[in-house]
Enzyme design. Structure first.
Site, PDB file in Angstrom:
ATOM      1  N   TYR A  49       0.885  -1.159  -0.022  1.00 39.48           N
ATOM      2  CA  TYR A  49      -0.080   0.013  -0.082  1.00 39.48           C
ATOM      3  C   TYR A  49       1.007   1.263   0.108  1.00 39.48           C
ATOM      4  CZ  TYR A  49      -4.095  -3.055   1.214  1.00 39.48           C
ATOM      5  OH  TYR A  49      -5.093  -3.836   0.954  1.00 39.48           O
ATOM      6  N   PRO A 204     -16.506  -4.056   0.268  1.00 33.41           N
ATOM      7  CA  PRO A 204     -17.778  -4.555   0.722  1.00 33.41           C
ATOM      8  C   PRO A 204     -19.020  -3.813   0.084  1.00 33.41           C
ATOM      9  CG  PRO A 204     -16.814  -3.500   2.401  1.00 33.41           C
ATOM     10  CD  PRO A 204     -15.975  -3.797   1.342  1.00 33.41           C
ATOM     11  N   LEU A 205     -18.628  -2.538  -0.198  1.00 32.91           N
ATOM     12  CA  LEU A 205     -19.922  -1.792  -0.992  1.00 32.91           C
ATOM     13  C   LEU A 205     -20.127  -1.909  -2.359  1.00 32.91           C
ATOM     14  CD1 LEU A 205     -19.449   1.568   1.149  1.00 32.91           C
ATOM     15  CD2 LEU A 205     -20.703  -0.528   1.512  1.00 32.91           C
ATOM     16  N   GLY A 206     -18.946  -2.753  -3.041  1.00 28.01           N
ATOM     17  CA  GLY A 206     -19.088  -3.120  -4.584  1.00 28.01           C
ATOM     18  C   GLY A 206     -19.239  -1.736  -5.211  1.00 28.01           C
ATOM     19  N   VAL A 208     -21.907   0.017  -6.083  1.00 28.10           N
ATOM     20  CA  VAL A 208     -23.092   0.773  -5.833  1.00 28.10           C
ATOM     21  C   VAL A 208     -22.861   2.357  -6.083  1.00 28.10           C
ATOM     22  CG1 VAL A 208     -24.807   1.447  -4.303  1.00 28.10           C
ATOM     23  CG2 VAL A 208     -24.077  -0.916  -4.574  1.00 28.10           C
ATOM     24  N   PHE A 209     -21.791   2.760  -5.365  1.00 25.62           N
ATOM     25  CA  PHE A 209     -21.770   4.209  -5.595  1.00 25.62           C
ATOM     26  C   PHE A 209     -20.882   4.761  -6.703  1.00 25.62           C
ATOM     27  CE2 PHE A 209     -22.482   3.176  -1.087  1.00 25.62           C
ATOM     28  CZ  PHE A 209     -23.456   3.988  -0.859  1.00 25.62           C
TER      29      PHE A 209
END
Length: 290
Positions: A49, A204-206, A208-209
């Site tokens: 990272y 985990p929110l994929g 979607v946004f």
């Protein structure tokens, strides 16, 4: 040394450094305390990272924070040899030799200003990985107290079986969300339940946004409606959807917004109705369940 359970939501640090918000030391300290105040005590890292810089930035902030090491859990990953000014790599590749795994962990410990990792993950599978080499490295690191537990990341069941011929795998960090269902449909999550492997979910929110595709838009529409029903934000609804899965998934959330971070643990208190859960699956698939 006793292993402390990981928090039900894990703070992902990939965007804390130069690959994201590039938080300064005080901002990182504030984020750490905000996480702890919210019940999030586990921090997910990887050596690569920030081009091999974020662990050190976090470690310096952690050392200045005066937070008790026993109150947090640190996860890191190794194996990817990334093209960076901090490494003499001509091409991105993987290295899972015994010597490299041990060296990489020792570098992470120095960077994170800690004596041990609560969990070490192999970051991505390599066609050239040898289970014997990996087992010898993990056995030595555990015997020296440098890692407390071991797992993998982005491994298929058969790749995990290969590693488990020599050493037990206790975690697998995979991509899973309401817009990325593959692990639920291809047997990966079933395999983990059978073999007592705890799944972690990155992203985990994929999409979607961020996604403009039809799947993302359908899931966003149903998630918006259900969020109103449960009187929560959409991201909390999406996390609650993941948490309902019986494999005990631990979502790794990469937000750098302290206010948003403070709300994430609400997802652990939301019990989605069975049919509401299936309605999200239906919208993601774009068809009735089989």
């Amino acid at each position: 040394m006793n292993k402390t359970p990981f928090s039900k939501i894990i703070a992902g640090t990939m965007t804390w450094g130069i690959w994201g918000k590039n938080l300064n030391q005080n901002d990182m300290i504030d984020m750490m305390y905000q996480c702890l105040d919210s019940g999030i005590s586990t921090f997910d890292h990887a050596d690569i990272y920030g081009g091999y810089t974020t662990e050190a930035a976090f470690g310096n902030a952690f050392a200045s924070s005066k937070i008790d090491r026993e109150k947090i859990q640190l996860i890191s990953k190794c194996g990817i040899q990334y093209q960076s000014e901090n490494r003499n790599n001509l091409i991105k590749h993987y290295d899972y030799s015994k010597s490299y795994i041990i060296w990489s962990v020792e570098e992470s410990l120095k960077n994170l200003k800690t004596d041990y990792l609560d969990l070490l993950l192999l970051h991505r599978p390599s066609p050239l990985m040898q289970a014997d080499d990996i087992s010898e490295a993990i056995t030595q690191l555990k015997s020296e107290g440098k890692i407390l537990d071991f797992g993998v990341s982005n491994f298929t069941p058969i790749q995990t079986d290969l590693i488990q011929t020599k050493t037990k795998v206790n975690y697998n960090q995979i991509q899973f969300s309401a817009t990325h269902l593959q692990a639920m449909l291809d047997g990966s999550l079933d395999y983990m339940q059978i073999n007592n492997i705890r799944p972690m979910a990155w992203n985990p929110l994929g999409s979607v946004f961020k996604g403009q595709d039809e799947c993302s838009q359908r899931v966003k529409t149903i998630a918006t409606a259900l969020a109103l029903k449960y009187e929560i934000d959409i991201d909390i609804l999406l996390l609650a959807w993941i948490l309902k899965h019986p494999s005990g998934i631990l979502p790794v959330c990469g937000t750098t917004d302290p206010n948003r971070m403070a709300q994430l643990m609400r997802a652990t208190t939301i019990g989605l109705d069975l049919q509401d859960w299936f309605s999200v699956w239906v919208e993601s698939a774009g068809t009735k369940v089989p």
